[in-house]
Design an enzyme around this catalytic site. Structure first.
Site, PDB file in Angstrom:
ATOM      1  CG  ASP A 273      69.624 -39.542  76.150  1.00 44.28           C
ATOM      2  OD1 ASP A 273      68.869 -40.345  76.729  1.00 44.28           O
ATOM      3  OD2 ASP A 273      69.245 -38.452  75.670  1.00 44.28           O
TER       4      ASP A 273
HETATM    5  N1  URA Z   1      67.315 -35.465  78.837  1.00 42.57           N
HETATM    6  C1  URA Z   1      67.787 -35.963  77.676  1.00 42.57           C
HETATM    7  O1  URA Z   1      67.233 -35.696  76.619  1.00 42.57           O
HETATM    8  N2  URA Z   1      68.888 -36.744  77.703  1.00 42.57           N
HETATM    9  C2  URA Z   1      69.544 -37.048  78.840  1.00 42.57           C
HETATM   10  O2  URA Z   1      70.551 -37.758  78.793  1.00 42.57           O
HETATM   11  C3  URA Z   1      69.049 -36.523  80.054  1.00 42.57           C
HETATM   12  C4  URA Z   1      67.934 -35.734  80.027  1.00 42.57           C
END
Ligand code: URA
Length: 241
Positions: free
Chosen positions: A105
């Site tokens: 993310d």
């Molecule tokens: N799970 C998430 O919620 N965000 C990420 O960036 C990676 C795994």
């Protein structure tokens, strides 16, 4: 025919920083098609024969970079508006079609593998290959045994999707901190898994992909090529020779 500056080609082919390549060229340690060339800005074909310190350098078919993704950068190749993980290395690899093998993310940090090797990236991401992705998280409330059991059984997300079993290891010193081990990559997966238990993820950092750990010497935004040993470890992890 594609041409690049010699210092860029040497840096790419040897997996060394551009400044080091420049020093090697100025020091007469680089040959271009058999001749010593002391000009870092010399234009050379990408297929040219290069050597460094007497060792031949080949234009490799693929590039594999370990990036320490900073927060605020998108896991994408290009975006019209926002900086991407590939933007962070494009200057060093202008002729490569790099992409992130798996997404973090925008607010997440840590290990992103940038490559132009589609089959390996695909294999690393396939849930069938069971390659572990390891994350360090901090939560807005303490993790607990109910979460550990739920993760181990496979959390059912709010929209009804059932996740594969995952591992949750709570830090005994600080139960708002935990390690999560996943074998799949569903959008916002960890945040949504904790969300089922009413917990919010405050920070999320990927520390390893399979057997390869993020190099602690890489500051956020920095990257380096995988070593031959790390690449072999990833290939072994997906069952390739
Ligand atoms: N799970 C998430 O919620 N965000 C990420 O960036 C990676 C795994």
């Amino acid at each position: 025919m594609a041409y690049s500056r010699l210092d860029k080609l040497v840096a790419q082919a040897a997996g060394i920083p551009r400044a080091e390549a420049r020093r090697a060229i100025l020091g007469g340690r680089v040959t271009l098609d058999g001749q010593v060339c002391r000009r870092p800005d010399q234009k050379a074909e990408e297929s040219a024969q290069l050597s460094l310190g007497g060792r031949p350098l080949r234009w490799e078919e693929h590039v594999y970079l370990m990036l320490n993704k900073p927060a605020g950068v998108l896991s994408a190749s290009r975006d019209g508006r926002q900086p991407t993980v590939v933007d962070l290395v494009r200057g060093e690899y202008p002729r490569r079609e790099l992409f992130p093998a798996g997404r973090l993310d925008k607010d997440s940090t840590g290990f992103v593998l940038l490559t132009d090797d589609g089959p390996l990236a695909h294999a690393l991401l396939s849930p069938r290959r069971h390659v572990e992705k390891i994350y360090q998280v901090t939560l807005d409330l303490p993790a607990n045994e109910q979460m550990c059991r739920g993760f181990a059984e496979g959390v059912t997300l709010a929209d009804g999707q059932k996740m594969l079993p995952a591992r949750l290891e709570i830090d005994p010193e600080a139960p708002c901190r935990a390690t999560v081990v996943l074998h799949q990559g569903v959008y916002h997966q960890i945040k949504r898994m904790f969300g089922v238990y009413g917990a919010g993820v405050v920070t999320l950092h990927r520390s390893a992909i399979g057997p390869v750990a993020l190099d602690g010497a890489l500051a956020p935004g920095q990257s380096r090529q995988l070593t031959a040993q790390e690449l072999e470890q990833l290939r072994n992890a997906v069952g390739e020779k």
